[in-house]
Design a protein around this motif. Structure first.
Motif, short mmCIF file in Angstrom:
data_model
loop_
_atom_site.label_atom_id
_atom_site.label_comp_id
_atom_site.label_asym_id
_atom_site.label_seq_id
_atom_site.Cartn_x
_atom_site.Cartn_y
_atom_site.Cartn_z
N HIS A 291 13.25 -13.67 -0.48
CA HIS A 291 13.64 -13.02 -1.73
C HIS A 291 13.23 -11.56 -1.60
O HIS A 291 12.05 -11.23 -1.68
CB HIS A 291 12.97 -13.68 -2.92
N TYR A 292 14.23 -10.68 -1.40
CA TYR A 292 13.97 -9.25 -1.23
C TYR A 292 13.72 -8.59 -2.59
O TYR A 292 14.10 -9.12 -3.64
CB TYR A 292 15.16 -8.55 -0.58
N ASP A 293 13.14 -7.41 -2.54
CA ASP A 293 12.86 -6.66 -3.77
C ASP A 293 14.16 -6.18 -4.43
O ASP A 293 15.13 -5.86 -3.75
CB ASP A 293 11.96 -5.46 -3.46
N HIS A 294 14.14 -6.11 -5.75
CA HIS A 294 15.34 -5.71 -6.49
C HIS A 294 15.37 -4.21 -6.79
O HIS A 294 16.36 -3.71 -7.32
CB HIS A 294 15.43 -6.48 -7.80
N ILE A 295 14.29 -3.49 -6.43
CA ILE A 295 14.22 -2.06 -6.70
C ILE A 295 14.19 -1.22 -5.43
O ILE A 295 14.97 -0.28 -5.26
CB ILE A 295 12.96 -1.74 -7.55
N GLY A 296 13.27 -1.54 -4.53
CA GLY A 296 13.01 -0.67 -3.37
C GLY A 296 14.00 -0.82 -2.23
O GLY A 296 14.01 -1.85 -1.54
N GLN A 297 14.81 0.20 -2.00
CA GLN A 297 15.76 0.16 -0.90
C GLN A 297 15.05 0.19 0.46
O GLN A 297 15.42 -0.54 1.38
CB GLN A 297 16.76 1.32 -1.00
N GLN A 298 14.04 1.03 0.59
CA GLN A 298 13.30 1.04 1.84
C GLN A 298 12.67 -0.33 2.10
O GLN A 298 12.69 -0.83 3.23
CB GLN A 298 12.20 2.10 1.82
N ALA A 299 12.14 -0.94 1.06
CA ALA A 299 11.53 -2.27 1.21
C ALA A 299 12.56 -3.29 1.69
O ALA A 299 12.24 -4.14 2.53
CB ALA A 299 10.93 -2.71 -0.12
N ARG A 300 13.77 -3.21 1.18
CA ARG A 300 14.80 -4.16 1.61
C ARG A 300 15.17 -3.95 3.08
O ARG A 300 15.31 -4.91 3.85
CB ARG A 300 16.03 -4.04 0.71
N GLU A 301 15.33 -2.70 3.47
CA GLU A 301 15.67 -2.42 4.87
C GLU A 301 14.54 -2.83 5.81
O GLU A 301 14.77 -3.44 6.86
CB GLU A 301 16.00 -0.94 5.03
N GLU A 302 13.31 -2.49 5.43
CA GLU A 302 12.17 -2.84 6.27
C GLU A 302 11.97 -4.36 6.29
O GLU A 302 11.52 -4.93 7.30
CB GLU A 302 10.91 -2.15 5.77
N SER A 303 12.30 -5.02 5.20
CA SER A 303 12.18 -6.47 5.15
C SER A 303 13.11 -7.13 6.17
O SER A 303 12.73 -8.09 6.85
CB SER A 303 12.49 -6.99 3.75
N SER A 304 14.33 -6.61 6.29
CA SER A 304 15.26 -7.16 7.28
C SER A 304 14.74 -6.98 8.69
O SER A 304 14.82 -7.89 9.53
CB SER A 304 16.63 -6.49 7.13
N LYS A 305 14.17 -5.81 8.97
CA LYS A 305 13.60 -5.56 10.30
C LYS A 305 12.44 -6.51 10.58
O LYS A 305 12.31 -7.07 11.67
CB LYS A 305 13.13 -4.11 10.42
N LEU A 306 11.59 -6.68 9.56
CA LEU A 306 10.43 -7.56 9.71
C LEU A 306 10.85 -9.01 9.93
O LEU A 306 10.32 -9.70 10.81
CB LEU A 306 9.55 -7.47 8.46
N VAL A 307 11.82 -9.48 9.16
CA VAL A 307 12.27 -10.87 9.30
C VAL A 307 12.87 -11.10 10.69
O VAL A 307 12.58 -12.12 11.33
CB VAL A 307 13.29 -11.23 8.20
N MET A 308 13.66 -10.16 11.18
CA MET A 308 14.22 -10.30 12.52
C MET A 308 13.12 -10.42 13.56
O MET A 308 13.18 -11.25 14.48
CB MET A 308 15.11 -9.10 12.86
#
Length: 285
Positions: A162-179
């Motif tokens: 469940h990605y953050d609904h506000i932070g765009q950087q957080a969403r992009e970094e989350s994808s990198k982290l999950v990979m």
């Protein structure tokens, strides 16, 4: 005597054919999996309280024969409700303290179909090993994962986010982290499913970070049967408003086949079971 021999031969051929047919059915077995943001039990959701929605969430899962579902926003008592109603087990922890506090990104599964071999949760932050908030995120965000085995022996991984609904950087970094985490956890390179509420549409960089990896495909784009349902997954419980944007996704990796993909719009009395539509796939390993 010849009649007896012919009869024995016919019986033998029939039994062999029957055995081959049974084996083919077994080999062809598929499973329905889904991601479903079930909306946390908010007592201010007048007209859409969890107590009223629970039987409809559960019956949706039962009717569509969903063997495994990654849920988002679930509180501990909601998971206990669903587990008891469905007879399913679940894995996951609360995002606030790593035990039962706060929302889960849990995975519910049918123990008659799958065996859990390993499991864990990591936080979508620079310190994934402990409860934490990452980058420009507004809240703690997590990924729960499980290593499962089917009855036929096939092993696969599921990652539910469940990605953050506000932070765009957080969403992009989350994808990198999950990979990166998938590569670390899935050392045997078994088939894997990444699902959840990404809070981004396909045009977003957090989405393309995943699809840029040639190993990962959006299940919607490779479904053998064209995807079914609306071009949106967020309903906001509003019956009179067109749902807005596909922000819930299922990605797949490895030796598996996507037979069907659909966004399910089940409703009752001009009400939806949640403020998100579930997204379901039928997969064959």
């Amino acid at each position: 005597m010849r009649r007896i021999v012919r009869g024995i031969l016919k019986t033998g051929v029939f039994l062999i054919a029957l055995s081959m047919g049974t084996q083919a059915v077994s080999l062809a077995q598929s499973h329905n999996l889904a991601t479903f943001n079930i909306r946390y039990a908010n007592q201010t959701d007048t007209g859409n309280l969890w107590e009223d929605r629970l039987p409809h969430v559960a019956s949706l899962i039962q009717f569509h024969k969903i063997d495994l579902v990654g849920v988002q926003e679930a509180l501990n008592r909601q998971l206990l409700d669903l587990s008891e109603t469905l007879g399913y087990e679940f894995i996951g922890v609360g995002r606030d303290d790593g035990t039962e506090k706060g929302e889960y990104a849990a995975i519910l599964y049918n123990p008659a179909k799958f065996e859990i071999l390993d499991e864990g949760t990591f936080w979508l932050s620079p310190t994934p090993e402990k409860p934490s908030k990452g980058w420009d995120a507004s809240l703690n965000r997590i990924c729960t994962w499980g290593k499962f085995r089917q009855l036929d022996g096939h092993v696969f991984y599921v990652f539910n986010i469940h990605y953050d609904h506000i932070g765009q950087q957080a969403r992009e970094e989350s994808s990198k982290l999950v990979m990166a985490q998938v590569s670390i956890l899935n050392k045997e390179n078994a088939p894997a499913i990444l699902m959840g509420d990404f809070n981004v549409t396909p045009e977003n960089a957090a989405y393309s970070t995943i699809t840029a990896n040639p190993d990962w495909k959006d299940a919607k784009t490779i479904s053998e049967i064209p995807s079914y349902g609306p071009a949106a997954t967020f309903t906001a419980f509003d019956w009179d408003k067109l749902p807005d944007g596909v922000i819930d996704h299922i990605f797949v990796k490895g030796d598996l086949k996507v037979i069907r993909h659909g966004i399910l719009t089940d409703n009752y009395g001009k009400k939806y079971p949640s403020d998100h539509f579930p997204v379901m796939v039928e997969l064959k390993f």
